[in-house]
Design a protein around this motif. Sequence first.
Motif, short mmCIF file in Angstrom:
data_model
loop_
_atom_site.label_atom_id
_atom_site.label_comp_id
_atom_site.label_asym_id
_atom_site.label_seq_id
_atom_site.Cartn_x
_atom_site.Cartn_y
_atom_site.Cartn_z
N GLN A 18 -7.58 3.47 -19.39
CA GLN A 18 -7.64 2.52 -18.86
C GLN A 18 -6.55 1.87 -17.86
N TRP A 19 -5.39 2.02 -18.19
CA TRP A 19 -4.42 1.81 -17.84
C TRP A 19 -4.32 1.88 -16.21
N PRO A 20 -4.04 1.02 -15.23
CA PRO A 20 -4.03 1.00 -13.70
C PRO A 20 -3.51 2.53 -13.25
N LEU A 21 -2.25 2.64 -13.73
CA LEU A 21 -1.72 4.00 -13.15
C LEU A 21 -2.23 5.28 -13.70
N ILE A 22 -2.73 5.21 -14.85
CA ILE A 22 -3.46 6.32 -15.23
C ILE A 22 -4.62 6.84 -14.51
N GLN A 23 -5.50 5.45 -14.13
CA GLN A 23 -6.52 5.41 -13.48
C GLN A 23 -6.21 6.03 -12.20
N ALA A 24 -5.12 5.73 -11.70
CA ALA A 24 -4.85 6.14 -10.05
C ALA A 24 -4.76 7.61 -9.93
N ASP B 240 0.96 -1.39 0.07
CA ASP B 240 0.06 0.00 0.00
C ASP B 240 0.91 1.33 0.00
N HIS B 241 2.06 1.33 1.00
CA HIS B 241 2.77 2.48 0.89
C HIS B 241 3.46 2.68 -0.37
N PHE B 242 4.04 1.72 -1.09
CA PHE B 242 4.56 1.87 -2.31
C PHE B 242 3.68 2.11 -3.46
N GLU B 243 2.66 1.71 -3.49
CA GLU B 243 1.52 2.13 -4.47
C GLU B 243 1.16 3.57 -4.44
N VAL B 244 1.04 4.02 -3.30
CA VAL B 244 0.80 5.41 -2.94
C VAL B 244 1.82 6.22 -3.56
N TYR B 245 3.27 5.87 -3.07
CA TYR B 245 4.38 6.69 -3.35
C TYR B 245 4.70 6.51 -4.91
N ALA C 140 -6.69 9.71 -11.08
CA ALA C 140 -7.93 10.45 -11.05
C ALA C 140 -8.58 10.35 -9.55
N LEU C 141 -7.80 9.56 -9.01
CA LEU C 141 -8.32 9.01 -7.73
C LEU C 141 -8.58 10.24 -6.52
N GLU C 142 -9.57 10.45 -5.67
CA GLU C 142 -9.69 11.28 -4.88
C GLU C 142 -8.57 11.48 -3.85
N GLU C 143 -8.23 10.36 -3.31
CA GLU C 143 -7.24 10.42 -2.20
C GLU C 143 -5.90 10.61 -2.83
N MET C 144 -5.77 10.77 -4.16
CA MET C 144 -4.56 11.15 -4.58
C MET C 144 -4.64 12.74 -5.09
N GLY C 145 -5.79 13.32 -4.65
CA GLY C 145 -5.89 14.86 -5.04
C GLY C 145 -6.94 15.23 -6.01
N GLY C 146 -7.50 14.26 -6.40
CA GLY C 146 -8.78 14.39 -7.42
C GLY C 146 -8.36 15.24 -8.50
N LEU C 147 -7.30 14.98 -9.26
CA LEU C 147 -6.92 15.85 -10.51
C LEU C 147 -7.96 15.72 -11.63
N GLY C 148 -8.73 14.96 -11.66
CA GLY C 148 -9.70 14.36 -12.62
C GLY C 148 -8.70 13.54 -13.79
N PHE C 149 -9.44 13.03 -14.99
CA PHE C 149 -9.00 12.20 -15.88
C PHE C 149 -7.60 12.65 -16.46
N PHE C 150 -6.67 11.89 -16.49
CA PHE C 150 -5.42 12.37 -16.99
C PHE C 150 -5.44 12.74 -18.26
N THR C 151 -6.35 12.11 -19.38
CA THR C 151 -6.48 12.36 -20.56
C THR C 151 -7.22 13.82 -20.74
N MET C 152 -7.77 14.23 -19.78
CA MET C 152 -8.47 15.54 -19.83
C MET C 152 -7.47 16.65 -19.67
N THR C 153 -6.50 16.46 -18.84
CA THR C 153 -5.49 17.42 -18.57
C THR C 153 -4.28 17.09 -19.45
N HIS C 154 -4.15 16.20 -19.96
CA HIS C 154 -2.74 16.10 -20.83
C HIS C 154 -3.31 15.55 -22.26
#
Length: 275
Positions: A164-170, A119-124, A172-186
């Motif tokens: 749909q890639w796991p890292l790209i999906q992560a 869990d720690h390394f996934e968040v990092y 947008a997670l709220e606990e990661m800051g809720g930055l939105g979909f990666f493909t919407m900002t890049h």
Amino acid sequence: MCSLSHSNSLTRVRSLQRELDKLGLDAILCIPGVDSNYNDGCRRLYSYLLCDLSGDELDQLELGPSLEEEDTFLLITPVHISVYCHPDCYHSIVARLGRWHSSISLFCDLSHPDREDTDHFEVYKVTSFIQMTEGVNKIGVPFGKGSILTTKEEHDFSPMSVEQWPLIQAYALEEMGGLGFFTMTHKLCDVTHSVEQLYSEVDPLSVGYLQKRGAKLFCKQWEDMIDSVSRLEPDDIMKLSEQTLLSGMRTYLQHSKLSRQSLNRAKGYAYVLTG
């Protein structure tokens, strides 16, 4: 041989960075493992840059990223390289990155005492990805054939397939800051064709591959052709056309090209003259 590998590994990186300028991109993203659903194109680029592979070696899974490199990914800009890796492969990755003599940022949490704390390394890992892609807007992805785990027909690239890639999906997670979909900002685009062109360039690393594999197969076909001619009567040799003489060599080349043929792969040509 060590210094030869060092200098030409750097040459490959520099060639890729020059390609970025030509394409007008800010960076190329390479996620070869589980976090891209084992994307074919990313695995090939990783194998080319960090495993010194060439030719059909790029398609051999056992020669590419190791299991310890499962989480490793790279973001390459024209002037900088960002790399994430798990502590388990830190020493291996550092030894290879040291050959590039580039401006490099390495994201690897060596301070955490428990290597099994997933869990720690996934968040990092996700926070590292967010940090390294901040301010990088136009990103190329060497998508290739998609996931190497599927038996489906080759399909076209789309930003949503990368989303749909796991890292790209992560991202947008709220606990990661809720930055939105990666493909919407890049802005993402497929750079498969451009990087495949680089794989066809000849450098001492690829020459080593040709000496080890390609030249042996070619010489075997050539010797078989000469042997078949030596069995002919002199009068029959005089009647032998070049087309007939080289029919076996042409068949060998056609089979070789078919075995390497895939979507968006660069078209190679044999620079061999006979006559």
